[in-house]
Design an enzyme around this catalytic site. Structure first.
Site, PDB file in Angstrom:
ATOM      1  N   ASP A  39     -14.777  -7.610   0.941  1.00 33.04           N
ATOM      2  CA  ASP A  39     -13.913  -8.778   1.442  1.00 33.04           C
ATOM      3  C   ASP A  39     -14.263  -8.692   3.068  1.00 33.04           C
ATOM      4  OD1 ASP A  39     -12.087 -10.512   2.017  1.00 33.04           O
ATOM      5  OD2 ASP A  39     -10.503  -9.688   1.134  1.00 33.04           O
ATOM      6  N   HIS A  40     -15.223  -9.574   3.456  1.00 31.39           N
ATOM      7  CA  HIS A  40     -15.457  -9.330   4.737  1.00 31.39           C
ATOM      8  C   HIS A  40     -15.581 -10.594   5.472  1.00 31.39           C
ATOM      9  CE1 HIS A  40     -17.528  -5.307   5.731  1.00 31.39           C
ATOM     10  NE2 HIS A  40     -16.725  -5.080   4.749  1.00 31.39           N
ATOM     11  N   SER A 107      -6.708  -0.127   4.312  1.00 28.55           N
ATOM     12  CA  SER A 107      -6.202  -0.250   5.591  1.00 28.55           C
ATOM     13  C   SER A 107      -7.265  -1.072   6.647  1.00 28.55           C
ATOM     14  CB  SER A 107      -5.811   1.360   6.291  1.00 28.55           C
ATOM     15  OG  SER A 107      -7.089   1.915   6.245  1.00 28.55           O
ATOM     16  N   GLU A 109     -11.002  -2.635   8.438  1.00 25.85           N
ATOM     17  CA  GLU A 109     -11.853  -2.398   9.351  1.00 25.85           C
ATOM     18  C   GLU A 109     -11.882  -3.381  10.489  1.00 25.85           C
ATOM     19  OE1 GLU A 109     -13.954  -3.406   6.300  1.00 25.85           O
ATOM     20  OE2 GLU A 109     -13.749  -1.684   5.396  1.00 25.85           O
ATOM     21  N   THR A 193     -15.411   6.464  -1.365  1.00 25.49           N
ATOM     22  CA  THR A 193     -16.805   6.382  -1.284  1.00 25.49           C
ATOM     23  C   THR A 193     -17.388   7.654  -1.171  1.00 25.49           C
ATOM     24  OG1 THR A 193     -16.997   5.746   1.154  1.00 25.49           O
ATOM     25  CG2 THR A 193     -16.942   3.787  -0.356  1.00 25.49           C
TER      26      THR A 193
END
Length: 330
Positions: A39-40, A107, A109, A193
């Site tokens: 979700d960028h 949280s 980026e 990750t």
């Protein structure tokens, strides 16, 4: 213990919306168990070249697929999105997906959140904001009228009108003991990750946390760069994924693609190839994924590097790779 599940990543940073939906349908047909979607607002590097709106993509994917699990990997519900809006989106997507959707939260980026001009909080504040946002989303998903005046968010007479009967489960991205202690009791599943046994043990020892391996899932992700030509794979991974070498403490705080380009300026192709399995060797990919199930992960999502190379990966590699992974995994 259930069989390890393997996922396909709909990486919005490297493909446009129609291609992502097409890839999702093919990935389901080829046998993947779940599909996770980034979700960028920005790609990591300009070479990746895309950043469509994940929630529109997932709505189309939910309608176009039938079996595969769906998940945001992950959404930040604190700066770019207000948690009341995330609650509405999650409820709607769960209805479209007929119960196949998991809300992955994190949280965030700076790369994506800076666009609304609200600044970038410290990591402790970001985690506290995430905890409050998760509580707000939970309240709204009950269908009750919610008024909330917290440390970071206000909600005034809000109600979600279209609710899925099965609710929406939360998976939360954590990377250390402090985050686990704060967030695990608020979540249903773990996202990370790194194939860390210590992190899973920390989660399972936290009071109030659902237990991974029984009630909860641990969902990991790993980039790969499959290609019949190893040199081409290494070159592509370096061009599009060298930001990966920076580590999460760097990745969370840089605000722009130019920042990531500068930070990764001295990362060499051979450095990337040490971190990402590149080329046609499926056994090498299996060995790169192995630490996840050995650490206790229940789900691992693969990221095939290169938007223009998804079709070949899905057509030529996906089925034999899944066969090898399932033969090796518990």
């Amino acid at each position: 213990m259930t069989q390890t599940r393997f996922g396909y990543t709909l990486m919005t940073e490297q493909s446009g919306p129609k291609d992502l939906v097409r890839h999702a349908v093919e990935a389901e047909r080829r046998g993947f168990d779940l599909e996770v979607c980034s979700d960028h607002y920005f790609p990591w590097l300009t070479a990746q070249g895309h950043a469509p709106y994940a929630w529109s993509v997932l709505g189309a994917v939910a309608h176009a697929t039938e079996r595969v699990g769906l998940m945001t990997y992950v959404t930040c519900p604190t700066v770019r999105y207000h948690p009341a809006v995330v609650a509405q989106k999650a409820a709607t997507l769960q209805l479209l997906a007929d119960g196949r959707f998991t809300l992955g939260l994190g949280s965030g980026e700076n790369l994506n959140e800076h666009v609304v001009g609200e600044g970038w909080p410290t990591v402790d504040t970001r985690q506290a904001m995430l905890a409050e946002a998760m509580q707000v989303i939970r309240m709204l998903l009950t269908g009750e009228l919610v008024d909330h005046h917290g440390d970071y968010f206000d909600v005034a007479s809000a109600r979600i009108w279209d609710l899925p009967e099965q609710g929406v489960e939360f998976a939360v991205a954590v990377g250390g003991e402090q985050a686990v202690e704060l967030l695990a009791p608020l979540a249903d599943h773990l996202v990370t990750t790194e194939p860390s046994t210590d992190l899973i043990e920390s989660w399972n020892s936290t009071v109030g946390a659902p237990q991974i391996g029984t009630a909860a899932r641990a969902i990991g992700q790993i980039p790969i760069c499959w290609d019949p030509d190893r040199e081409a794979a290494v070159a592509r991974a370096h061009d599009q994924f060298r930001w990966f070498a920076g580590g999460w403490s760097v990745n969370a705080d840089l605000p722009t693609t130019s920042g990531f380009a500068a930070a990764s300026k001295f990362v060499r192709p051979e450095d990337v190839a040490e971190q990402i399995p590149c080329g046609p060797d499926l056994d090498a990919i299996v060995e790169a994924v192995r630490p996840y199930w050995e650490a206790g992960f229940t789900d691992v999502a693969l990221v095939q590097v290169g938007g223009d190379h998804q079709d070949a990966f899905l057509e030529q590699c996906a089925e034999p790779l899944l066969e090898k992974l399932r033969a090796a995994a518990p």
